[in-house]
Design a protein around this motif. Sequence first.
Motif, PDB file in Angstrom:
ATOM      1  N   LEU A 110       0.829  -1.205   0.000  1.00 38.95           N
ATOM      2  CA  LEU A 110       0.000   0.000   0.000  1.00 38.95           C
ATOM      3  C   LEU A 110       0.868   1.262   0.000  1.00 38.95           C
ATOM      4  O   LEU A 110       0.609   2.205  -0.750  1.00 38.95           O
ATOM      5  N   LEU A 111       1.907   1.265   0.829  1.00 33.13           N
ATOM      6  CA  LEU A 111       2.794   2.436   0.885  1.00 33.13           C
ATOM      7  C   LEU A 111       3.513   2.652  -0.446  1.00 33.13           C
ATOM      8  O   LEU A 111       3.653   3.786  -0.903  1.00 33.13           O
ATOM      9  N   LEU A 112       3.951   1.568  -1.069  1.00 28.55           N
ATOM     10  CA  LEU A 112       4.613   1.689  -2.373  1.00 28.55           C
ATOM     11  C   LEU A 112       3.627   2.221  -3.413  1.00 28.55           C
ATOM     12  O   LEU A 112       3.975   3.110  -4.202  1.00 28.55           O
ATOM     13  N   LEU A 113       2.420   1.702  -3.410  1.00 26.95           N
ATOM     14  CA  LEU A 113       1.409   2.166  -4.355  1.00 26.95           C
ATOM     15  C   LEU A 113       1.132   3.659  -4.162  1.00 26.95           C
ATOM     16  O   LEU A 113       1.068   4.423  -5.130  1.00 26.95           O
ATOM     17  N   LEU A 114       0.987   4.081  -2.906  1.00 29.50           N
ATOM     18  CA  LEU A 114       0.765   5.505  -2.634  1.00 29.50           C
ATOM     19  C   LEU A 114       1.942   6.357  -3.092  1.00 29.50           C
ATOM     20  O   LEU A 114       1.768   7.448  -3.648  1.00 29.50           O
ATOM     21  N   SER A 133       9.068   4.962 -12.789  1.00 26.91           N
ATOM     22  CA  SER A 133      10.482   4.830 -13.130  1.00 26.91           C
ATOM     23  C   SER A 133      11.179   3.887 -12.154  1.00 26.91           C
ATOM     24  O   SER A 133      10.709   3.644 -11.040  1.00 26.91           O
ATOM     25  N   THR A 134      12.300   3.364 -12.573  1.00 23.88           N
ATOM     26  CA  THR A 134      13.070   2.444 -11.733  1.00 23.88           C
ATOM     27  C   THR A 134      13.486   3.119 -10.432  1.00 23.88           C
ATOM     28  O   THR A 134      13.401   2.516  -9.359  1.00 23.88           O
ATOM     29  N   GLY A 135      13.886   4.368 -10.503  1.00 25.66           N
ATOM     30  CA  GLY A 135      14.294   5.098  -9.309  1.00 25.66           C
ATOM     31  C   GLY A 135      13.157   5.234  -8.303  1.00 25.66           C
ATOM     32  O   GLY A 135      13.354   5.052  -7.099  1.00 25.66           O
ATOM     33  N   ASN A 136      11.975   5.554  -8.798  1.00 24.31           N
ATOM     34  CA  ASN A 136      10.822   5.669  -7.900  1.00 24.31           C
ATOM     35  C   ASN A 136      10.418   4.325  -7.329  1.00 24.31           C
ATOM     36  O   ASN A 136       9.997   4.241  -6.173  1.00 24.31           O
ATOM     37  N   LEU A 137      10.519   3.265  -8.116  1.00 23.14           N
ATOM     38  CA  LEU A 137      10.207   1.925  -7.600  1.00 23.14           C
ATOM     39  C   LEU A 137      11.168   1.525  -6.491  1.00 23.14           C
ATOM     40  O   LEU A 137      10.754   1.017  -5.444  1.00 23.14           O
ATOM     41  N   VAL A 138      12.468   1.773  -6.696  1.00 25.08           N
ATOM     42  CA  VAL A 138      13.473   1.395  -5.695  1.00 25.08           C
ATOM     43  C   VAL A 138      13.337   2.269  -4.448  1.00 25.08           C
ATOM     44  O   VAL A 138      13.301   1.763  -3.318  1.00 25.08           O
ATOM     45  N   LEU A 139      13.253   3.582  -4.631  1.00 26.41           N
ATOM     46  CA  LEU A 139      13.136   4.480  -3.489  1.00 26.41           C
ATOM     47  C   LEU A 139      11.821   4.247  -2.738  1.00 26.41           C
ATOM     48  O   LEU A 139      11.807   4.130  -1.509  1.00 26.41           O
ATOM     49  N   GLY A 140      10.717   4.138  -3.463  1.00 27.20           N
ATOM     50  CA  GLY A 140       9.422   3.894  -2.834  1.00 27.20           C
ATOM     51  C   GLY A 140       9.379   2.553  -2.122  1.00 27.20           C
ATOM     52  O   GLY A 140       8.850   2.434  -1.015  1.00 27.20           O
ATOM     53  N   GLY A 141       9.976   1.527  -2.741  1.00 27.84           N
ATOM     54  CA  GLY A 141      10.024   0.208  -2.108  1.00 27.84           C
ATOM     55  C   GLY A 141      10.866   0.222  -0.842  1.00 27.84           C
ATOM     56  O   GLY A 141      10.496  -0.378   0.174  1.00 27.84           O
ATOM     57  N   SER A 142      11.985   0.933  -0.879  1.00 30.80           N
ATOM     58  CA  SER A 142      12.845   1.029   0.314  1.00 30.80           C
ATOM     59  C   SER A 142      12.134   1.762   1.449  1.00 30.80           C
ATOM     60  O   SER A 142      12.141   1.311   2.598  1.00 30.80           O
ATOM     61  N   ILE A 143      11.523   2.871   1.133  1.00 28.83           N
ATOM     62  CA  ILE A 143      10.795   3.637   2.159  1.00 28.83           C
ATOM     63  C   ILE A 143       9.637   2.816   2.712  1.00 28.83           C
ATOM     64  O   ILE A 143       9.410   2.783   3.929  1.00 28.83           O
TER      65      ILE A 143
END
Length: 159
Positions: free
Chosen positions: A10-14, A23-33
């Motif tokens: 849910l947090l990654l989707l938000l 983008s790959t950067g947003n997927l990695v950063l969002g997934g890490s957060i």
Amino acid sequence: MRRFLPLPCLLLLLWLLLNDSLSTGNLVLGGSIALILSLLAPGLRPVRASLSHPLTAARLIGHVAADIARSNVAVGWRILRGDRAGALPGFLDIPLRMRDPHGLAALACIITYTPGTVWAGLDEQTHTLTLHVLDLQDREAWTRTIQDRYEAPLMEIFE
């Protein structure tokens, strides 16, 4: 794992929706957060909620949706007619039996989401809810509504 995955997903989707990018950067950063926040979140909630009686919860959601719609219409008509002089605003103290913090939070949301009512406070010693009502014509009706229509199902769900 089934209990852990919904929150980071849910947090990654938000995160992705807010950034409007896959983008790959947003997927990695969002997934890490999302993972870090999900690992830290249980420490912030010492009391876990458990939902029992899902049919009661569904019925309560239906009652709340209908009450919110009805209240929106009533308050809207009062404003459009300019009938502010006929309103009798006031505070009402309602004794509560519910003690579960999740149930109390849900009750606070229900009351505050309904136009014309505001959760004004809760005395933790006497377990008395102070409610502000835009048009407080019948105190007993308001007390019955809060205790029977909202508090009783929430107690069944959370306690």
